[in-house]
Design a protein around this motif. Structure first.
Motif, mmCIF file in Angstrom:
data_model
loop_
_atom_site.group_PDB
_atom_site.id
_atom_site.type_symbol
_atom_site.label_atom_id
_atom_site.label_comp_id
_atom_site.label_asym_id
_atom_site.label_seq_id
_atom_site.Cartn_x
_atom_site.Cartn_y
_atom_site.Cartn_z
ATOM 1 N N ASN A 89 0.832 -1.022 -0.213
ATOM 2 C CA ASN A 89 -0.113 -0.396 0.261
ATOM 3 C C ASN A 89 1.063 1.245 0.154
ATOM 4 O O ASN A 89 0.147 2.718 -0.201
ATOM 5 N N MET A 90 2.081 1.083 0.393
ATOM 6 C CA MET A 90 3.045 1.718 0.107
ATOM 7 C C MET A 90 4.326 2.130 -1.102
ATOM 8 O O MET A 90 4.454 1.621 -1.431
ATOM 9 N N SER A 91 4.326 3.553 -0.986
ATOM 10 C CA SER A 91 5.316 3.770 -2.151
ATOM 11 C C SER A 91 7.454 3.381 -1.552
ATOM 12 O O SER A 91 7.906 3.332 -0.604
ATOM 13 N N GLN A 92 7.949 2.346 -2.378
ATOM 14 C CA GLN A 92 8.700 1.658 -1.812
ATOM 15 C C GLN A 92 9.748 1.910 -2.143
ATOM 16 O O GLN A 92 9.939 2.227 -3.573
ATOM 17 N N LYS A 93 11.094 2.772 -1.568
ATOM 18 C CA LYS A 93 11.684 3.077 -1.563
ATOM 19 C C LYS A 93 12.973 1.816 -2.341
ATOM 20 O O LYS A 93 12.719 0.392 -2.422
ATOM 21 N N GLU A 94 14.063 2.378 -2.205
ATOM 22 C CA GLU A 94 15.160 1.556 -3.005
ATOM 23 C C GLU A 94 15.690 0.730 -1.157
ATOM 24 O O GLU A 94 16.309 1.694 -0.152
ATOM 25 N N PHE A 95 15.975 -0.576 -1.429
ATOM 26 C CA PHE A 95 15.884 -1.083 -0.242
ATOM 27 C C PHE A 95 17.393 -1.399 0.039
ATOM 28 O O PHE A 95 18.875 -1.493 -0.755
ATOM 29 N N VAL A 96 18.150 -1.513 1.472
ATOM 30 C CA VAL A 96 19.814 -1.297 1.098
ATOM 31 C C VAL A 96 20.221 -2.657 2.310
ATOM 32 O O VAL A 96 19.600 -2.529 3.287
ATOM 33 N N GLU A 97 20.565 -3.534 1.042
ATOM 34 C CA GLU A 97 20.914 -4.568 1.788
ATOM 35 C C GLU A 97 21.631 -4.667 2.770
ATOM 36 O O GLU A 97 20.793 -5.181 3.866
ATOM 37 N N LYS A 98 22.569 -3.558 3.839
ATOM 38 C CA LYS A 98 23.690 -4.443 4.596
ATOM 39 C C LYS A 98 23.617 -4.123 5.867
ATOM 40 O O LYS A 98 23.125 -4.910 6.982
ATOM 41 N N ASP A 99 21.807 -3.015 5.572
ATOM 42 C CA ASP A 99 20.997 -2.981 6.656
ATOM 43 C C ASP A 99 20.229 -3.543 6.906
ATOM 44 O O ASP A 99 19.295 -3.391 7.967
ATOM 45 N N ASP A 100 19.115 -4.180 5.626
ATOM 46 C CA ASP A 100 18.455 -5.362 5.812
ATOM 47 C C ASP A 100 17.167 -3.886 6.281
ATOM 48 O O ASP A 100 16.124 -3.726 6.693
ATOM 49 N N PHE A 101 17.183 -2.924 5.303
ATOM 50 C CA PHE A 101 16.078 -1.493 5.421
ATOM 51 C C PHE A 101 15.518 -1.241 4.460
ATOM 52 O O PHE A 101 15.634 -0.694 3.528
ATOM 53 N N LEU A 102 13.848 -1.417 4.367
ATOM 54 C CA LEU A 102 13.105 -0.869 2.873
ATOM 55 C C LEU A 102 12.869 0.376 3.491
ATOM 56 O O LEU A 102 11.500 -0.035 4.610
ATOM 57 N N PRO A 103 13.162 1.166 3.001
ATOM 58 C CA PRO A 103 12.612 2.913 3.232
ATOM 59 C C PRO A 103 10.584 2.719 3.136
ATOM 60 O O PRO A 103 10.909 2.421 1.614
ATOM 61 N N LEU A 104 10.677 3.238 3.141
ATOM 62 C CA LEU A 104 8.669 3.567 2.920
ATOM 63 C C LEU A 104 8.306 5.425 2.509
ATOM 64 O O LEU A 104 8.313 5.619 3.583
ATOM 65 N N GLU A 105 7.141 5.791 1.997
ATOM 66 C CA GLU A 105 6.864 6.452 2.168
ATOM 67 C C GLU A 105 4.981 5.973 1.897
ATOM 68 O O GLU A 105 5.078 5.335 0.920
ATOM 69 N N GLY A 106 3.885 6.865 2.551
ATOM 70 C CA GLY A 106 2.767 5.905 3.146
ATOM 71 C C GLY A 106 1.912 6.873 3.715
ATOM 72 O O GLY A 106 2.925 7.583 5.229
ATOM 73 N N ASP A 107 0.744 6.650 4.035
ATOM 74 C CA ASP A 107 -0.211 6.557 5.355
ATOM 75 C C ASP A 107 0.016 5.299 6.268
ATOM 76 O O ASP A 107 -0.760 4.649 5.647
ATOM 77 N N GLU A 108 -0.584 5.178 7.215
ATOM 78 C CA GLU A 108 -1.270 4.237 8.694
ATOM 79 C C GLU A 108 -2.249 3.997 7.643
ATOM 80 O O GLU A 108 -3.350 4.841 7.215
ATOM 81 N N ASN A 109 -2.863 2.534 8.311
ATOM 82 C CA ASN A 109 -3.638 2.408 7.390
ATOM 83 C C ASN A 109 -4.527 1.824 9.429
ATOM 84 O O ASN A 109 -5.172 1.103 9.589
#
Length: 151
Positions: A89-109
């Motif tokens: 449901n969100m906009s997914q940014k570039e995954f950062v493999e070394k930090d296991d981090f997927l930044p997202l943008e959007g609203d809560e549901n």
């Protein structure tokens, strides 16, 4: 996502063995006395990050998800809100493999409020935004178990 309290663990017999190991570790160790930082539980398969911070406005926080590790948030002292939404449901940014981090943008549901003994298990499709104040800003201490799901 699974939301519960450690007083009711008998209701969660279906959980993966590595998740159960985290609850057993929490039961047998005084996590509240642990220093901030990373503590190994089972090598790189399971570790726990002890964090302390002030909760704040949701606008000052960020969305995240993970691909390689589950998050098990266990509130040790304090109260915080965690906003939630599925990553689809969100906009997914570039995954950062070394930090296991997927930044997202959007609203809560949805959101949960963690009080002492409450836990939240976030799976790869569970976007979450942590450290949001409930009523007023306050200091919290929390254990975040990281549980491997891929090798």
């Amino acid at each position: 996502m699974i939301f519960g309290n450690i007083e009711n663990l008998n209701e969660y017999t279906y959980l993966d063995e590595n998740i159960k190991k985290c609850f057993e570790y929490a039961k047998n160790n005084d996590l509240l006395s642990y220093d901030k930082g990373c503590h190994k539980v089972d090598g790189d398969n399971i570790f726990v990050n002890i964090v302390e911070y002030e909760t704040t406005e949701k606008e000052d926080r960020f969305w995240e998800a993970h691909r390689n590790y589950l998050d098990l948030h266990l509130m040790l002292d304090g109260c915080e809100q965690i906003d939630l939404n599925f990553i689809e449901n969100m906009s997914q940014k570039e995954f950062v493999e070394k930090d296991d981090f997927l930044p997202l943008e959007g609203d809560e549901n949805s959101h949960v409020i963690l009080n002492n003994g409450d836990f939240l298990i976030c799976y790869p499709h569970d976007g979450h935004k942590t450290a949001i104040k409930v009523d007023k800003s306050s200091k919290i201490k929390k254990a975040i178990f990281k549980i491997i799901i891929s090798k």
